[in-house]
Design a protein around this motif. Sequence first.
Motif, PDB file in Angstrom:
ATOM      1  N   ASP A   1       0.838  -1.191   0.000  1.00 46.51           N
ATOM      2  CA  ASP A   1       0.000   0.000   0.000  1.00 46.51           C
ATOM      3  C   ASP A   1       0.881   1.252   0.000  1.00 46.51           C
ATOM      4  O   ASP A   1       1.961   1.260   0.600  1.00 46.51           O
ATOM      5  CB  ASP A   1      -0.900  -0.014   1.240  1.00 46.51           C
ATOM      6  CG  ASP A   1      -1.970   1.067   1.214  1.00 46.51           C
ATOM      7  OD1 ASP A   1      -2.142   1.720   0.171  1.00 46.51           O
ATOM      8  OD2 ASP A   1      -2.643   1.244   2.256  1.00 46.51           O
TER       9      ASP A   1
ATOM     10  N   GLU B   1      -7.829   9.359  -1.339  1.00 49.48           N
ATOM     11  CA  GLU B   1      -7.309   8.961  -2.647  1.00 49.48           C
ATOM     12  C   GLU B   1      -6.585  10.116  -3.326  1.00 49.48           C
ATOM     13  O   GLU B   1      -5.544   9.923  -3.964  1.00 49.48           O
ATOM     14  CB  GLU B   1      -8.445   8.465  -3.532  1.00 49.48           C
ATOM     15  CG  GLU B   1      -7.981   7.967  -4.895  1.00 49.48           C
ATOM     16  CD  GLU B   1      -9.112   7.406  -5.734  1.00 49.48           C
ATOM     17  OE1 GLU B   1      -8.843   6.942  -6.848  1.00 49.48           O
ATOM     18  OE2 GLU B   1     -10.278   7.439  -5.270  1.00 49.48           O
ATOM     19  N   LYS B   2      -7.114  11.324  -3.180  1.00 51.16           N
ATOM     20  CA  LYS B   2      -6.524  12.487  -3.826  1.00 51.16           C
ATOM     21  C   LYS B   2      -5.297  13.005  -3.103  1.00 51.16           C
ATOM     22  O   LYS B   2      -4.300  13.393  -3.739  1.00 51.16           O
ATOM     23  CB  LYS B   2      -7.559  13.603  -3.943  1.00 51.16           C
ATOM     24  CG  LYS B   2      -7.028  14.846  -4.664  1.00 51.16           C
ATOM     25  CD  LYS B   2      -8.115  15.878  -4.883  1.00 51.16           C
ATOM     26  CE  LYS B   2      -7.553  17.088  -5.640  1.00 51.16           C
ATOM     27  NZ  LYS B   2      -8.608  18.107  -5.918  1.00 51.16           N
TER      28      LYS B   2
ATOM     29  N   ASN C   1      -0.836   4.473   0.314  1.00 55.80           N
ATOM     30  CA  ASN C   1      -1.695   5.540   0.810  1.00 55.80           C
ATOM     31  C   ASN C   1      -1.658   5.532   2.343  1.00 55.80           C
ATOM     32  O   ASN C   1      -1.699   4.460   2.958  1.00 55.80           O
ATOM     33  CB  ASN C   1      -3.132   5.362   0.312  1.00 55.80           C
ATOM     34  CG  ASN C   1      -3.961   6.623   0.496  1.00 55.80           C
ATOM     35  OD1 ASN C   1      -4.268   7.040   1.604  1.00 55.80           O
ATOM     36  ND2 ASN C   1      -4.320   7.242  -0.625  1.00 55.80           N
TER      37      ASN C   1
ATOM     38  N   ASP D   1      -1.966   9.695  -1.023  1.00 56.34           N
ATOM     39  CA  ASP D   1      -1.039   8.765  -1.659  1.00 56.34           C
ATOM     40  C   ASP D   1       0.372   9.342  -1.701  1.00 56.34           C
ATOM     41  O   ASP D   1       0.568  10.537  -1.946  1.00 56.34           O
ATOM     42  CB  ASP D   1      -1.492   8.418  -3.073  1.00 56.34           C
ATOM     43  CG  ASP D   1      -0.759   7.187  -3.589  1.00 56.34           C
ATOM     44  OD1 ASP D   1      -1.104   6.069  -3.171  1.00 56.34           O
ATOM     45  OD2 ASP D   1       0.179   7.358  -4.396  1.00 56.34           O
TER      46      ASP D   1
ATOM     47  N   ARG E   1      -3.837   6.229   4.456  1.00 59.44           N
ATOM     48  CA  ARG E   1      -5.130   6.100   5.128  1.00 59.44           C
ATOM     49  C   ARG E   1      -5.125   4.996   6.187  1.00 59.44           C
ATOM     50  O   ARG E   1      -5.600   5.207   7.315  1.00 59.44           O
ATOM     51  CB  ARG E   1      -6.243   5.843   4.114  1.00 59.44           C
ATOM     52  CG  ARG E   1      -7.631   5.995   4.718  1.00 59.44           C
ATOM     53  CD  ARG E   1      -8.727   5.745   3.718  1.00 59.44           C
ATOM     54  NE  ARG E   1     -10.037   6.090   4.259  1.00 59.44           N
ATOM     55  CZ  ARG E   1     -11.174   5.556   3.863  1.00 59.44           C
ATOM     56  NH1 ARG E   1     -11.176   4.634   2.891  1.00 59.44           N
ATOM     57  NH2 ARG E   1     -12.320   5.911   4.410  1.00 59.44           N
TER      58      ARG E   1
ATOM     59  N   ALA F   1     -12.850   8.705   1.938  1.00 57.69           N
ATOM     60  CA  ALA F   1     -12.064   7.876   1.014  1.00 57.69           C
ATOM     61  C   ALA F   1     -11.621   8.657  -0.213  1.00 57.69           C
ATOM     62  O   ALA F   1     -10.490   8.490  -0.703  1.00 57.69           O
ATOM     63  CB  ALA F   1     -12.873   6.653   0.595  1.00 57.69           C
ATOM     64  N   ALA F   2     -12.493   9.504  -0.739  1.00 56.23           N
ATOM     65  CA  ALA F   2     -12.146  10.282  -1.930  1.00 56.23           C
ATOM     66  C   ALA F   2     -11.038  11.283  -1.615  1.00 56.23           C
ATOM     67  O   ALA F   2     -10.109  11.489  -2.415  1.00 56.23           O
ATOM     68  CB  ALA F   2     -13.389  11.009  -2.464  1.00 56.23           C
TER      69      ALA F   2
END
Length: 324
Positions: free
Chosen positions: A88, A135-136, A90, A139, A92, A131-132
């Motif tokens: 992974d 993602e933006k 990201n 990362d 998050r 989550a959006a």
Amino acid sequence: MNAPSTLLRSESPASGRVPHWEWQYLDLMRHIWEHGDERVDRTGVGTRSVFGATIRFDLADGAMPLLSTKRVYWKTATRELLWFLTGDTNIRSLCAQGVQIWTDWPLDRYRRETGDQISRADFSDRIVADAAFAEKWGDLGPVYGKQWVDWPVFEDAGNGLFRRREQGINQVAQVIASLQENPGSRRHIIEGWNVAELDAMALPPCHKTYQFHVAGGRLSCLLYQRSCDLGLGFAFNMWSLALLTRMFAQQCNLEPGEVVWTGGDVHLYLNHGALVEEQISRKPEGQATLEILRRPQSVFDYRIEDFEVRGYAPQSHISAPVAV
């Protein structure tokens, strides 16, 4: 200024007893602070630096290289290592576990590009909740884990074109198989320095090359680290090196051997003076040990609950700012 070839306190104690391993670290810290070359660095903070240093640690009897002169949050370092093994990139899942090791880099980018001076805590909370947004903004690009388990490979698509394979090379799986099938090989290497993708990474890999070695039924590992923040980063790097070696050893039915950490540019930040002076005034003592409570089916299946540290009684934590 190079590091001294011999660290007398760590190798030739007057008492004749084997000294605490941590003297290697403290003597190197003192040498850099007193004699290191003062340099302007990427962060603008400035460092004192030496080129080329080595610290060794024997993993026999469950021993682990946890610094005793300050508290090291080994669970945080372990969560980061397990995250690397997932591939992974990201932050998050790290933020969801309360791990903020990598938050500063995407936070810095977010602030620069949006002008929103959001707090670190609020940014992390939003990464977890949205989550959006994650993602933006969460990362890091193809950093460590991506290179370890999914090194990109391109294949001929005809007509002079190439396409990227859906799944790249899993270096970790390959090394485990190589250790099991051909332990005498000199090619047990995991490499993070993918030249073609460095510019896409939030931070190019510092701990870049791991080489494993089998002798006498024991598995050892040498890490080459191109750049090391000795005041903050080293403690996590050394722990993760030892833990990864123990995990590989368990998976390959080998005993843990020795870990050898080798640093290229080893430095202390100029704003870490209080940390340095406090830490080199302390005396190392005690020895932490680790027990791995189960043997998972593969090296990718370990969980944080599988690791139990015993006998760790460090002195108080010493805080210092991170240079981004």
